[in-house]
Write an enzyme that holds these catalytic residues in place. Structure first.
Site, PDB file in Angstrom:
ATOM      1  N   GLY A 192      83.270 -25.711  61.235  1.00 57.91           N
ATOM      2  CA  GLY A 192      84.052 -25.739  60.010  1.00 57.91           C
ATOM      3  C   GLY A 192      83.382 -24.990  58.873  1.00 57.91           C
ATOM      4  O   GLY A 192      82.250 -24.501  59.004  1.00 57.91           O
ATOM      5  N   VAL A 218      82.190 -26.077  55.936  1.00 56.07           N
ATOM      6  CA  VAL A 218      80.966 -26.715  55.444  1.00 56.07           C
ATOM      7  C   VAL A 218      79.888 -26.695  56.516  1.00 56.07           C
ATOM      8  O   VAL A 218      78.707 -26.488  56.224  1.00 56.07           O
ATOM      9  CB  VAL A 218      81.256 -28.150  54.972  1.00 56.07           C
ATOM     10  CG1 VAL A 218      79.963 -28.863  54.593  1.00 56.07           C
ATOM     11  CG2 VAL A 218      82.210 -28.139  53.791  1.00 56.07           C
ATOM     12  N   SER A 271      86.521 -26.608  70.277  1.00 57.40           N
ATOM     13  CA  SER A 271      85.511 -25.594  69.954  1.00 57.40           C
ATOM     14  C   SER A 271      84.400 -25.493  70.996  1.00 57.40           C
ATOM     15  O   SER A 271      83.490 -24.667  70.851  1.00 57.40           O
ATOM     16  CB  SER A 271      84.885 -25.917  68.588  1.00 57.40           C
ATOM     17  OG  SER A 271      85.863 -25.914  67.579  1.00 57.40           O
ATOM     18  N   ARG A 320      80.890 -43.635  51.401  1.00 59.39           N
ATOM     19  CA  ARG A 320      80.391 -43.464  50.027  1.00 59.39           C
ATOM     20  C   ARG A 320      80.343 -44.747  49.224  1.00 59.39           C
ATOM     21  O   ARG A 320      79.414 -44.953  48.448  1.00 59.39           O
ATOM     22  CB  ARG A 320      81.251 -42.415  49.296  1.00 59.39           C
ATOM     23  CG  ARG A 320      81.051 -40.999  49.801  1.00 59.39           C
ATOM     24  CD  ARG A 320      82.011 -40.035  49.134  1.00 59.39           C
ATOM     25  NE  ARG A 320      81.917 -38.703  49.709  1.00 59.39           N
ATOM     26  CZ  ARG A 320      82.867 -37.783  49.613  1.00 59.39           C
ATOM     27  NH1 ARG A 320      83.992 -38.056  48.968  1.00 59.39           N
ATOM     28  NH2 ARG A 320      82.709 -36.603  50.176  1.00 59.39           N
ATOM     29  N   CYS A 346      82.561 -33.304  46.270  1.00 58.91           N
ATOM     30  CA  CYS A 346      82.064 -32.056  45.682  1.00 58.91           C
ATOM     31  C   CYS A 346      82.243 -32.016  44.169  1.00 58.91           C
ATOM     32  O   CYS A 346      81.340 -31.600  43.433  1.00 58.91           O
ATOM     33  CB  CYS A 346      82.745 -30.850  46.323  1.00 58.91           C
ATOM     34  SG  CYS A 346      84.543 -30.989  46.438  1.00 58.91           S
ATOM     35  N   GLY A 390      87.845 -26.270  49.321  1.00 58.85           N
ATOM     36  CA  GLY A 390      87.595 -27.701  49.404  1.00 58.85           C
ATOM     37  C   GLY A 390      88.444 -28.380  50.455  1.00 58.85           C
ATOM     38  O   GLY A 390      88.110 -29.472  50.924  1.00 58.85           O
ATOM     39  N   LYS A 416      87.995 -41.208  43.496  1.00 62.37           N
ATOM     40  CA  LYS A 416      86.649 -40.932  44.030  1.00 62.37           C
ATOM     41  C   LYS A 416      85.704 -40.561  42.885  1.00 62.37           C
ATOM     42  O   LYS A 416      84.570 -41.038  42.822  1.00 62.37           O
ATOM     43  CB  LYS A 416      86.693 -39.786  45.044  1.00 62.37           C
ATOM     44  CG  LYS A 416      87.314 -40.109  46.377  1.00 62.37           C
ATOM     45  CD  LYS A 416      87.400 -38.838  47.223  1.00 62.37           C
ATOM     46  CE  LYS A 416      88.248 -39.038  48.462  1.00 62.37           C
ATOM     47  NZ  LYS A 416      88.421 -37.770  49.221  1.00 62.37           N
ATOM     48  N   HIS A 446      84.548 -24.747  42.247  1.00 61.25           N
ATOM     49  CA  HIS A 446      85.303 -25.720  41.459  1.00 61.25           C
ATOM     50  C   HIS A 446      84.897 -25.607  39.994  1.00 61.25           C
ATOM     51  O   HIS A 446      83.715 -25.454  39.672  1.00 61.25           O
ATOM     52  CB  HIS A 446      85.003 -27.142  41.920  1.00 61.25           C
ATOM     53  CG  HIS A 446      85.594 -27.497  43.250  1.00 61.25           C
ATOM     54  ND1 HIS A 446      86.404 -26.652  43.973  1.00 61.25           N
ATOM     55  CD2 HIS A 446      85.487 -28.650  43.994  1.00 61.25           C
ATOM     56  CE1 HIS A 446      86.776 -27.257  45.092  1.00 61.25           C
ATOM     57  NE2 HIS A 446      86.226 -28.457  45.124  1.00 61.25           N
TER      58      HIS A 446
END
Length: 340
Positions: free
Chosen positions: A14, A16, A42, A101, A132, A163, A216, A244
């Protein structure tokens, strides 16, 4: 010779994941063996690490034998399923999804802001990487909070399509081409056309009218800063590939002038002050892209309230907003906790 660490990257194919690979190389993280893990789609792809080919393997529960650190960027569902398996195998997981988180037993870490929180990794073997947009904001606000104690934050974000991932990048690129050639566009990733448009929705809406992305930022900021700061957010997707941007308004308990804030920001870790309006110098996504520093500018007094400041904060969301922050956590982890 310093110790080498065996590293797995979950979601290696991916956007990131690819940046995590690059960051490990750039920062010369002491990698012994590296394993690239992804979905069955993949398997068999070949990626490179330090110029050598590495075969992508399928992510399974038994993929983590001998792994010291697992960097996760494969979405919340896979993180919830596979982080416990990785931790049980002895790996410390650094997870880029939202899955862990807000778990009280999982530290949520931005190295420039709360590095001491890493010590809590031992409870579950997991460290969470924040959202992010939260990361870049708290890096910019930490020195101001330490000096004057922030009471309230009002933030509006202007977030790049990267993002959302590779498919969103491809959708914006394709839509621009179609529109410039007077052809209709298809919307598969976002509910509306993103090219030449702004969408005031990131993630799904909750009953209170806020999106999950906005909440978030509220909840993560409080956890990272370890303070009961009042936060309200509006998050917007914009037709930018990388970077961003955020308009941030703060109210502090103690007076803090714009000049005083600039002096603090100029020497703050992880921050680059880009603020010379007379010369039209200020942070922008295209100048911050490809960098790890959080760019801050347009620092000025909020004349509508006492002890108010406005800032414009920009960062590369794939680097500092995700991959670099995770690798920085790994660096502190091996330096201060695992290397004893």
């Amino acid at each position: 010779m310093s110790k080498l660490w065996n590293v797995a990257i979950v979601g290696a194919t991916g956007a990131v994941g690819a940046q995590m690979i690059e960051c490990l190389e750039e920062r010369e993280f002491p990698v012994g063996e590296i394993k690239f893990l992804a979905s069955s789609r993949s398997v068999g792809e070949v990626l490179e690490f330090k110029g050598k080919p590495v075969l992508v393997e399928e992510l399974k529960h038994d993929s983590f034998s001998g792994i010291d650190i697992a960097l996760f960027s494969a979405g919340g569902e896979r993180s919830r399923e596979f982080c416990p398996a990785a931790a049980a195998a002895g790996a410390v997981c650094i997870d880029n999804s939202s899955a862990w988180r807000m778990d009280p037993e999982v530290p949520l870490v931005v190295p420039e802001v709360n590095p001491q929180a890493i010590a809590g990794y031992a409870k579950k073997g997991i460290i969470a990487n924040p959202n992010c947009s939260t990361i870049q904001m708290v890096v910019a606000l930490k020195p101001l909070h330490d000096a004057a104690t922030i009471k309230r934050i009002v933030v509006s974000t202007y977030q790049a399509v990267s993002g959302t991932g590779k498919k969103a990048i491809d959708e914006l690129r394709k839509q621009v081409g179609e529109l410039l050639n007077c052809r209709p566009v298809n919307c598969n990733v976002y509910p509306h056309q993103i090219a030449f448009n702004c969408i005031p929705q990131i993630d799904s809406f909750e009953e209170n009218g806020y999106t999950r992305e906005e909440l978030k930022m509220v909840n993560e900021t409080r956890k990272i800063m370890e303070a009961d700061i009042r936060v309200t957010a509006t998050t917007v997707r914009v037709p930018v590939f990388y970077g961003h941007a955020e308009s941030v308004n703060i109210e502090t308990e103690k007076p803090l002038t714009a000049d005083g804030a600039k002096k603090l920001l100029k020497k703050a870790p992880g921050v680059k002050l880009v603020d010379d309006p007379a010369k039209e110098v200020y942070p922008m996504p295209y100048t911050a892209a490809g960098q790890d520093l959080v760019h801050v500018g347009r620092v000025r007094q909020d004349e509508s309230i006492d002890n108010g400041l406005n800032l414009w904060v920009v960062a590369d969301n794939i680097r500092k907003g995700a991959a670099t922050n995770a690798v920085q956590i790994a660096e502190l982890l091996v330096q201060k906790y695992l290397n004893r």
